[in-house]
Design an enzyme around this catalytic site. Structure first.
Site, short mmCIF file in Angstrom:
data_model
loop_
_atom_site.label_atom_id
_atom_site.label_comp_id
_atom_site.label_asym_id
_atom_site.label_seq_id
_atom_site.Cartn_x
_atom_site.Cartn_y
_atom_site.Cartn_z
N ASN A 121 -4.41 17.71 17.03
CA ASN A 121 -3.20 17.11 17.61
C ASN A 121 -2.69 17.91 18.81
O ASN A 121 -2.35 17.33 19.85
CB ASN A 121 -2.11 16.98 16.55
CG ASN A 121 -2.52 16.03 15.44
OD1 ASN A 121 -3.52 15.32 15.57
ND2 ASN A 121 -1.78 16.01 14.35
N THR A 166 13.32 -10.47 58.58
CA THR A 166 14.03 -10.52 57.30
C THR A 166 13.80 -11.95 56.82
O THR A 166 13.73 -12.88 57.64
CB THR A 166 15.55 -10.24 57.44
OG1 THR A 166 16.12 -11.22 58.30
CG2 THR A 166 15.81 -8.86 58.01
N HIS A 167 13.66 -12.11 55.51
CA HIS A 167 13.32 -13.43 54.94
C HIS A 167 12.02 -13.98 55.54
O HIS A 167 11.81 -15.18 55.58
CB HIS A 167 14.45 -14.46 55.16
CG HIS A 167 15.81 -13.94 54.84
ND1 HIS A 167 16.42 -14.14 53.62
CD2 HIS A 167 16.68 -13.21 55.58
CE1 HIS A 167 17.61 -13.55 53.63
NE2 HIS A 167 17.79 -12.97 54.81
N SER A 288 -17.44 -15.89 54.61
CA SER A 288 -17.46 -16.95 53.61
C SER A 288 -18.88 -17.46 53.48
O SER A 288 -19.63 -17.49 54.45
CB SER A 288 -16.53 -18.08 54.05
OG SER A 288 -16.92 -19.29 53.46
N LYS A 294 -15.38 -17.79 59.10
CA LYS A 294 -14.36 -17.04 58.35
C LYS A 294 -14.58 -15.55 58.38
O LYS A 294 -15.69 -15.05 58.42
CB LYS A 294 -14.36 -17.51 56.88
CG LYS A 294 -13.80 -18.90 56.71
CD LYS A 294 -12.29 -18.89 56.74
CE LYS A 294 -11.77 -18.33 55.46
NZ LYS A 294 -10.57 -18.96 54.95
N ASN A 296 -12.61 -12.75 56.13
CA ASN A 296 -11.56 -12.64 55.12
C ASN A 296 -11.17 -11.20 54.82
O ASN A 296 -12.02 -10.32 54.78
CB ASN A 296 -12.04 -13.30 53.81
CG ASN A 296 -12.26 -14.79 53.98
OD1 ASN A 296 -11.55 -15.44 54.75
ND2 ASN A 296 -13.25 -15.32 53.28
N GLU A 301 -6.63 -8.03 50.03
CA GLU A 301 -6.21 -8.90 48.92
C GLU A 301 -6.39 -8.18 47.58
O GLU A 301 -5.57 -8.30 46.68
CB GLU A 301 -7.05 -10.18 48.91
CG GLU A 301 -6.84 -11.07 50.12
CD GLU A 301 -7.89 -12.18 50.16
OE1 GLU A 301 -8.90 -12.01 50.87
OE2 GLU A 301 -7.71 -13.19 49.47
N1 ARG Z 1 -9.12 11.40 19.27
C1 ARG Z 1 -7.79 11.73 18.88
C2 ARG Z 1 -6.79 11.22 19.93
O1 ARG Z 1 -7.18 10.96 20.99
C3 ARG Z 1 -7.64 13.20 18.73
C4 ARG Z 1 -6.56 13.60 17.79
C5 ARG Z 1 -6.90 13.20 16.40
N2 ARG Z 1 -5.97 13.75 15.49
C6 ARG Z 1 -5.98 13.35 14.22
N3 ARG Z 1 -5.08 13.90 13.45
N4 ARG Z 1 -6.78 12.43 13.77
O2 ARG Z 1 -5.64 11.06 19.64
#
Ligand code: ARG
Length: 471
Positions: A121, A166-167, A288, A294, A296, A301
């Site tokens: 995490n 403008t507009h 085109s 043409k 383009n 775009e």
């Molecule tokens: N692949 C996970 C992500 O991108 C990594 C973290 C995973 N953590 C876990 N507790 N499963 O979030």
């Protein structure tokens, strides 16, 4: 995709193998695995892990020899991935576990010490922040490159007269240089948003562990400094669970994409036969398949259109984050694809826009002729009545309106009305009036700060070079 029998992850290779008996189903791997896209931050993953391993050794949590072999192994893996020789495995889910599994193959048991006092995490939050930080820096450089070509074009066209709208109706004459510098200012604010976002992003999540911090005596200041962060993030729950930095990156990107789309739209309009103000180089035009005549403005775009993807990336991911309880949730794995897509889309859009502006050939005569149409100097006439005759502006506005109506009826421009015609509306008008009716006079007179006069454009070009290019 109806087969949900366990078939992939061998029990032994899954990192949490300790409490799981069966492998996961192929469908589970398909929905769960992120390595197909998060491999893109392999370099950040390796950098983050090396900083963590070195800190663990310095804090006496793992042996220095183990940290050394971990770092050497990580370097080796970095080389393997860069060379394209690394085998990514979906059943190992993500980049983090792919790298760690390979590390074990390379250096053996010491690899198992790397994840001490760390969770995926805080690892993923760290890696992704490093990636987004790099993306912000790259974006800033790309935007600056576009500013540079716009400033050069503005300089070269400081006194070219064109209609200001403008507009989308002819309003007052302006200079092309002034018009181009408007975008330089917009892009300057985009760059200041990039700087702001980077500053807010730059706190290290590493060491927040799963969500609550750790009991090991880690040194978060050391890893923060090693990774170029300003400081460690102050709250471990926040550090692993917010992705506001990703949202902010896409928000900055979305505003920038909107700016690019407006410039792109002007190029599209100005290329049209009805305008013919600009010719985009062959390199950025297409023909085109059926109409041989043409030419383009496809690239313009597409830059106009691609703003939709960028805004969509931001909107989609904000919906993912909305209402998520603290701390980490797997939902957040959905952060990477939109951010990567936004980065790629913008890099391409900016490169295309920079190329188009660089090669654009403007049509002086067409713009000058249109600038003179539509009674575009009516405001100059009204201002003259105020300045020369001391009329209140509202009265001058009224008298000018009567003159415009007269010119319209006669089918002529304001400067083609005779003095007698003019005097039939306001008898004090004298021939000095004609000096303000030409479009060159009009733009030259607009010297108020930020105004369109060629003299202003020249000094704004110099100022823009200083402020945005550091030259
Ligand atoms: N692949 C996970 C992500 O991108 C990594 C973290 C995973 N953590 C876990 N507790 N499963 O979030």
């Amino acid at each position: 995709m109806t087969d949900n029998k366990p078939k992939s992850a061998s029990k032994t290779s899954a990192m949490w193998g300790g409490r799981f008996e069966g492998g996961t189903s192929a469908i589970m791997d398909a929905i769960n695995a992120s390595v197909d896209f998060d491999r893109r931050m392999y370099a950040e993953d390796i950098t983050g892990s090396k900083a963590h391993a070195q800190m663990l050794a310095e804090a006496g949590i793992i042996a220095a020899a183990d940290a050394d072999s971990i770092c050497a192994g990580l370097d080796e893996i970095g080389k393997e991935i860069a060379a394209g020789g690394f085998e990514f495995k979906r059943e190992l889910e993500d980049i983090h576990m792919n790298v760690e599994a390979r590390l074990r193959e390379l250096i053996g048991d010491a690899a198992g010490r790397l994840h001490t006092a760390r969770s995926r995490n805080d690892q993923v939050a760290t890696d992704f922040k490093l990636w987004v930080r790099g993306a912000l820096d790259g974006l800033d450089a790309d935007v600056q490159a576009l500013q540079a070509v716009l400033i050069d074009k503005a300089d070269a066209h400081a006194d070219w007269v064109m209609p200001g709208f403008t507009h989308l109706q002819t309003a007052q004459p302006v200079t092309l240089g002034h018009h181009l510098l408007a975008y330089v200012e917009m892009l300057g604010r985009d760059r200041s948003r990039i700087v702001d976002a980077r500053r807010r992003l730059n706190e290290s999540p590493l060491g927040a562990a799963a969500l609550a911090g750790t009991s090991f005596p880690i040194d978060r200041d050391a890893t923060a400094a090693a990774l170029g962060f300003d400081r460690p993030a102050a709250n471990s729950l926040d550090a692993v669970s917010d992705r506001d930095f990703a949202m902010e990156y896409m928000a900055v990107a979305a505003i920038l994409a909107v700016h690019l789309s407006r410039l792109a739209e002007e190029l599209v309009l100005w290329c049209a036969d009805q305008f013919r103000y600009v010719r985009i180089a062959d390199a950025f035009s297409s023909g085109s398949s059926i109409m041989p005549q043409k030419r383009n403005p496809d690239a313009a775009e597409l830059v106009r259109a691609k703003a939709g993807r960028v805004i969509g990336g931001l909107a989609g991911f904000m919906v993912v984050m909305k209402g998520l309880p603290l701390a980490y949730g797997k939902d957040m794995q959905e952060d990477k694809e939109p951010v990567f897509a936004v980065a790629d889309t913008l890099a391409l859009s900016l490169a295309a826009m920079t190329g188009m502006i660089e090669g654009a050939l403007f049509n002086k005569d067409r713009m000058r002729a249109d600038a003179a149409k539509g009674f575009s100097t009516a405001t100059d006439l009204a201002d003259w009545l105020v300045r020369e005759l001391g009329m209140p502006f509202r009265d001058a506005h009224h008298a000018t309106g009567a003159l415009v109506k007269m010119a319209e009826t006669k089918g002529v421009d304001l400067d083609q009305l005779s003095l007698a015609d003019m005097r039939s509306v306001e008898k004090r008008i004298h021939d000095g009036i004609y000096t303000v009716l030409g479009v060159e006079n009009s733009v030259a007179s607009r010297v108020s700060f930020g105004g369109t006069a060629p003299a202003n454009v020249r000094s704004q070009v110099a100022s823009a070079r200083r402020r945005f290019l550091g030259t």
